[in-house]
Design an enzyme around this catalytic site. Structure first.
Site, PDB file in Angstrom:
ATOM      1  N   LYS A   1     -18.520 -67.891  26.113  1.00  0.00           N
ATOM      2  CA  LYS A   1     -19.317 -66.986  25.283  1.00  0.00           C
ATOM      3  C   LYS A   1     -18.530 -66.666  24.017  1.00  0.00           C
ATOM      4  O   LYS A   1     -17.319 -66.800  23.974  1.00  0.00           O
ATOM      5  CB  LYS A   1     -19.630 -65.711  26.058  1.00  0.00           C
ATOM      6  CG  LYS A   1     -20.502 -65.988  27.290  1.00  0.00           C
ATOM      7  CD  LYS A   1     -21.227 -64.745  27.740  1.00  0.00           C
ATOM      8  CE  LYS A   1     -22.039 -64.994  28.993  1.00  0.00           C
ATOM      9  NZ  LYS A   1     -23.268 -65.781  28.761  1.00  0.00           N
TER      10      LYS A   1
ATOM     11  N   GLU B   1     -21.870 -70.894  23.960  1.00  0.00           N
ATOM     12  CA  GLU B   1     -22.804 -69.843  23.535  1.00  0.00           C
ATOM     13  C   GLU B   1     -22.165 -69.002  22.444  1.00  0.00           C
ATOM     14  O   GLU B   1     -20.938 -68.846  22.425  1.00  0.00           O
ATOM     15  CB  GLU B   1     -23.139 -68.938  24.726  1.00  0.00           C
ATOM     16  CG  GLU B   1     -23.791 -69.654  25.887  1.00  0.00           C
ATOM     17  CD  GLU B   1     -24.196 -68.666  26.976  1.00  0.00           C
ATOM     18  OE1 GLU B   1     -25.355 -68.242  26.972  1.00  0.00           O
ATOM     19  OE2 GLU B   1     -23.338 -68.309  27.805  1.00  0.00           O
TER      20      GLU B   1
ATOM     21  N   ASP C   1     -20.759 -67.471  37.020  1.00  0.00           N
ATOM     22  CA  ASP C   1     -21.994 -67.317  36.254  1.00  0.00           C
ATOM     23  C   ASP C   1     -22.528 -68.664  35.759  1.00  0.00           C
ATOM     24  O   ASP C   1     -23.745 -68.856  35.679  1.00  0.00           O
ATOM     25  CB  ASP C   1     -21.736 -66.389  35.058  1.00  0.00           C
ATOM     26  CG  ASP C   1     -22.996 -66.103  34.250  1.00  0.00           C
ATOM     27  OD1 ASP C   1     -23.987 -65.653  34.864  1.00  0.00           O
ATOM     28  OD2 ASP C   1     -22.999 -66.344  33.024  1.00  0.00           O
TER      29      ASP C   1
ATOM     30  N   HIS D   1     -24.983 -73.990  36.751  1.00  0.00           N
ATOM     31  CA  HIS D   1     -25.525 -74.827  35.679  1.00  0.00           C
ATOM     32  C   HIS D   1     -24.665 -76.072  35.401  1.00  0.00           C
ATOM     33  O   HIS D   1     -25.168 -77.183  35.326  1.00  0.00           O
ATOM     34  CB  HIS D   1     -25.670 -74.034  34.379  1.00  0.00           C
ATOM     35  CG  HIS D   1     -26.482 -72.777  34.514  1.00  0.00           C
ATOM     36  ND1 HIS D   1     -27.576 -72.691  35.336  1.00  0.00           N
ATOM     37  CD2 HIS D   1     -26.379 -71.562  33.920  1.00  0.00           C
ATOM     38  CE1 HIS D   1     -28.104 -71.474  35.245  1.00  0.00           C
ATOM     39  NE2 HIS D   1     -27.387 -70.768  34.392  1.00  0.00           N
TER      40      HIS D   1
ATOM     41  N   ARG E   1     -41.103 -51.011  42.099  1.00  0.00           N
ATOM     42  CA  ARG E   1     -40.943 -49.632  42.559  1.00  0.00           C
ATOM     43  C   ARG E   1     -41.699 -48.620  41.697  1.00  0.00           C
ATOM     44  O   ARG E   1     -42.127 -47.596  42.168  1.00  0.00           O
ATOM     45  CB  ARG E   1     -39.453 -49.275  42.495  1.00  0.00           C
ATOM     46  CG  ARG E   1     -38.843 -49.016  43.819  1.00  0.00           C
ATOM     47  CD  ARG E   1     -37.423 -48.642  43.662  1.00  0.00           C
ATOM     48  NE  ARG E   1     -36.859 -49.098  42.377  1.00  0.00           N
ATOM     49  CZ  ARG E   1     -35.588 -49.368  42.202  1.00  0.00           C
ATOM     50  NH1 ARG E   1     -34.751 -49.254  43.176  1.00  0.00           N
ATOM     51  NH2 ARG E   1     -35.136 -49.758  41.028  1.00  0.00           N
TER      52      ARG E   1
ATOM     53  N   LYS F   1     -34.796 -77.638  32.053  1.00  0.00           N
ATOM     54  CA  LYS F   1     -34.720 -77.978  30.624  1.00  0.00           C
ATOM     55  C   LYS F   1     -35.140 -79.434  30.423  1.00  0.00           C
ATOM     56  O   LYS F   1     -34.744 -80.311  31.180  1.00  0.00           O
ATOM     57  CB  LYS F   1     -33.300 -77.756  30.090  1.00  0.00           C
ATOM     58  CG  LYS F   1     -32.940 -76.270  29.981  1.00  0.00           C
ATOM     59  CD  LYS F   1     -31.574 -76.103  29.364  1.00  0.00           C
ATOM     60  CE  LYS F   1     -31.088 -74.663  29.494  1.00  0.00           C
ATOM     61  NZ  LYS F   1     -31.510 -73.785  28.416  1.00  0.00           N
TER      62      LYS F   1
ATOM     63  N   LYS G   1     -30.642 -67.016  40.708  1.00  0.00           N
ATOM     64  CA  LYS G   1     -29.222 -66.785  40.840  1.00  0.00           C
ATOM     65  C   LYS G   1     -28.928 -65.339  40.447  1.00  0.00           C
ATOM     66  O   LYS G   1     -29.728 -64.766  39.718  1.00  0.00           O
ATOM     67  CB  LYS G   1     -28.418 -67.757  39.984  1.00  0.00           C
ATOM     68  CG  LYS G   1     -28.620 -67.580  38.473  1.00  0.00           C
ATOM     69  CD  LYS G   1     -27.744 -68.516  37.718  1.00  0.00           C
ATOM     70  CE  LYS G   1     -26.405 -67.905  37.398  1.00  0.00           C
ATOM     71  NZ  LYS G   1     -26.297 -67.403  36.028  1.00  0.00           N
TER      72      LYS G   1
ATOM     73  N   ASP H   1     -32.447 -72.933  39.315  1.00  0.00           N
ATOM     74  CA  ASP H   1     -31.358 -73.037  38.350  1.00  0.00           C
ATOM     75  C   ASP H   1     -32.069 -73.463  37.076  1.00  0.00           C
ATOM     76  O   ASP H   1     -32.542 -74.608  36.977  1.00  0.00           O
ATOM     77  CB  ASP H   1     -30.337 -74.099  38.771  1.00  0.00           C
ATOM     78  CG  ASP H   1     -29.185 -74.161  37.778  1.00  0.00           C
ATOM     79  OD1 ASP H   1     -29.462 -74.196  36.572  1.00  0.00           O
ATOM     80  OD2 ASP H   1     -28.022 -74.160  38.195  1.00  0.00           O
ATOM     81  N   HIS H   2     -32.207 -72.553  36.124  1.00  0.00           N
ATOM     82  CA  HIS H   2     -33.126 -72.866  35.024  1.00  0.00           C
ATOM     83  C   HIS H   2     -32.665 -74.066  34.199  1.00  0.00           C
ATOM     84  O   HIS H   2     -33.448 -74.659  33.478  1.00  0.00           O
ATOM     85  CB  HIS H   2     -33.415 -71.631  34.162  1.00  0.00           C
ATOM     86  CG  HIS H   2     -32.337 -71.258  33.202  1.00  0.00           C
ATOM     87  ND1 HIS H   2     -31.211 -70.577  33.559  1.00  0.00           N
ATOM     88  CD2 HIS H   2     -32.216 -71.482  31.874  1.00  0.00           C
ATOM     89  CE1 HIS H   2     -30.456 -70.379  32.491  1.00  0.00           C
ATOM     90  NE2 HIS H   2     -31.032 -70.931  31.448  1.00  0.00           N
TER      91      HIS H   2
HETATM   92  C1  BG6 Z   1     -27.584 -67.624  32.653  1.00  0.00           C
HETATM   93  C2  BG6 Z   1     -26.258 -66.920  32.612  1.00  0.00           C
HETATM   94  O1  BG6 Z   1     -27.807 -68.167  33.918  1.00  0.00           O
HETATM   95  O2  BG6 Z   1     -27.597 -68.665  31.679  1.00  0.00           O
HETATM   96  C3  BG6 Z   1     -25.991 -66.366  31.228  1.00  0.00           C
HETATM   97  O3  BG6 Z   1     -26.252 -65.879  33.561  1.00  0.00           O
HETATM   98  C4  BG6 Z   1     -26.127 -67.454  30.185  1.00  0.00           C
HETATM   99  O4  BG6 Z   1     -24.711 -65.744  31.153  1.00  0.00           O
HETATM  100  C5  BG6 Z   1     -27.428 -68.207  30.349  1.00  0.00           C
HETATM  101  O5  BG6 Z   1     -26.074 -66.844  28.901  1.00  0.00           O
HETATM  102  C6  BG6 Z   1     -27.505 -69.410  29.440  1.00  0.00           C
HETATM  103  O6  BG6 Z   1     -28.784 -69.966  29.476  1.00  0.00           O
HETATM  104  P1  BG6 Z   1     -29.370 -70.751  28.234  1.00  0.00           P
HETATM  105  O7  BG6 Z   1     -30.681 -71.282  28.725  1.00  0.00           O
HETATM  106  O8  BG6 Z   1     -29.503 -69.776  27.114  1.00  0.00           O
HETATM  107  O9  BG6 Z   1     -28.390 -71.826  27.905  1.00  0.00           O
END
Ligand code: BG6
Length: 484
Positions: A331, A216, A235, A240, A51, A182, A148, A177-178
């Protein structure tokens, strides 16, 4: 060992939301690293679209700053950033209007792979898809990438799938989904299906239980508003942890191809048992006695969302019916440590007498940090004095085992974006998988809402609420320690 860079075709990658946080933190640095490793053809380009009314040079400046702030590679020589920036363009588009779309279409060059990264809220997916179609950019070989949160329940996920399906085939949609990008997560499949050693034992007859932990140390950061609407279940667990669970539990696919793998994952999700209230512990960091406090971080003094969740999950199929899976994520825990531990059963009998005890093997797959695997095996304690047994890890830390190349593996986004360009969907979620995952999650969340369930508070920097320990004690088991 030399890591191989497999060339990919020349591409035009349009990043909608190109000035946003995800683009700056993850997408652009990942592209820069791929550029540095020589994986971007001469005429490949990245086009930011957003934008903000920026010119190309201003956008290049923004990209340079993002790379200075968030890039982690040391391998690119100074000066290469300039060459990378040459590949960057920018178009000011209005996702809900007409502005910028023709200009964007004019920039597209024939004969290249076309990918559109929707790094925007899901509320804009339909607008973008429709306009790409209307302006002739959605040809049958183009690809879209979405992030996501993919919906917040089954109904909204289905609505998003339907909106995208109006203009794109499933084979063109890449749902990220990252965690699937990994390195160690993919290694999980290599270990299971590339070795003779594990698969015969990979079932309830030999595996006592499985623990999946994603711990985390960070809190909710600046994402309080989003996070408080989601909680850890939406989340982290629905996506994940669910993906990790699927890769651990699925049957061997016949081939390592996108649908063969995703079919098997889907079967696992569909075989998950509903989870009873007594099999879940929800927590929220902060004790109200000072220090970090979730409710302050999300600016909601009455929040009942969870920043921690632990649960016992059962799978109703022949392979796993008698093996519980314990999932835990949170967290503000004591360490950043994510791992999957496969805890095998004890040996049935000790030939060394009762004092030698009965032992069990544990295969631990460390996702982060210190990526690698170890397998606890039982050996004789060295020295005289009889047969005493100890457990020692056979350690395979990738950085040690693979030398310097093991330390420089591409991060999840690098791998996933390149897979989009290659047209390989194996590491992306299919629409039916996402909907099935929500179908399992929805009743769990609905039950909390009906009961007015409140998470228990836990000390920041701890292992989570005490009640989570009880979840395993009850079954005569205990959690593995959270340590980096
Ligand atoms: C994200 C979540 O998808 O993954 C976050 O929204 C989380 O809340 C994160 O912190 C964790 O990813 P990674 O790669 O740091 O383990």
């Amino acid at each position: 060992m030399v890591s191989r860079v497999i060339p990919v075709d020349a591409f035009d990658l349009v990043v909608f939301g190109g000035t946003g946080d995800l683009a700056k933190r993850k997408i652009l640095p990942a592209l820069f690293r791929r550029f540095c490793s020589g994986q971007m053809e001469e005429n490949s380009r990245i086009i930011g679209a957003a934008r903000s009314d920026l010119g190309r040079d201003e956008y290049r400046q923004l990209v340079a700053e993002a790379i200075n702030d968030y890039n982690t590679t040391t391998k690119c020589e100074l000066g290469t950033l300039e060459a990378f920036l040459e590949r960057i363009d920018y178009v000011h588009v209005d996702a809900r209007g007409d502005e910028g779309w023709q200009e964007l279409a004019d920039l597209m060059q024939p004969g290249k792979v076309r990918a559109f990264y929707f790094s925007v809220g899901p509320g804009l997916f339909g607008d973008l898809a429709e306009r790409l179609h209307r302006h002739g950019m959605a040809d049958s070989d183009s690809r879209i990438v979405v992030e996501k949160p993919f919906g917040r329940d089954q109904e909204t996920a289905k609505a998003l799938n339907d909106v995208l399906a109006q203009h794109f085939y499933e084979s063109q949609i890449y749902r990220i989904d990252h965690y699937l990008g990994k390195e160690t997560v993919q290694n999980l499949m290599a270990v299971r299906f590339g070795n003779m050693l594990f698969e015969p034992l990979w079932n309830s007859q030999y595996v006592d239980h499985i623990q999946i932990t994603v711990a985390e140390t960070v809190g909710v950061g600046g994402r309080g508003e989003y996070y408080d609407r989601s909680g850890a279940m939406r989340d982290m667990v629905q996506n994940h942890l669910m993906q990790l669970l699927c890769l651990i539990a699925m049957e061997p696919p016949a081939k390592f191809d996108p649908d063969a793998v995703r079919d098997e994952k889907l079967k696992v999700i569909r075989a998950l048992n509903p989870v009873d209230a007594e099999d879940i512990v929800r927590g929220q960091y902060g004790t109200g006695r000072g220090g970090d406090d979730y409710r302050e971080d999300v600016e909601n003094p009455r929040s009942t969302s969870e920043s921690f969740i632990a649960m016992r999950v059962g799978i109703s199929n022949w392979r796993w019916a008698a093996t519980p899976f314990y999932l835990r994520t949170g967290k503000k825990l004591k360490a950043r440590a994510s791992e999957i531990a496969v805890i095998f059963k004890e040996t049935p009998h000790s030939i060394f007498g009762p004092e030698a005890g009965r032992h069990r093997n544990i295969l631990t797959i460390r996702l982060q940090p210190n990526e690698g695997m170890d397998l606890d095996v039982t050996i004789k304690e060295p020295g005289p004095g009889g047969m005493r047994l100890i457990d020692v890890p056979l350690d395979m830390t990738f950085a040690d085992a693979l030398g310097p190349e093991g330390e420089d593996v591409p991060d999840a986004y690098e791998r996933l974006i390149m897979d989009v360009i290659r047209g390989n969907q194996t590491l992306f979620m299919r629409g039916d998988e996402v909907e099935a995952a929500w179908a399992w999650t929805d009743p769990i969340i609905a039950a909390w809402e009906d009961r007015g369930d409140k998470p228990v508070r836990y000390e920041p920097g701890s292992s989570g609420p005490e009640d989570a320990l009880a979840l395993l004690h009850r079954d005569g088991r205990r959690w593995r320690e959270i340590r980096a």
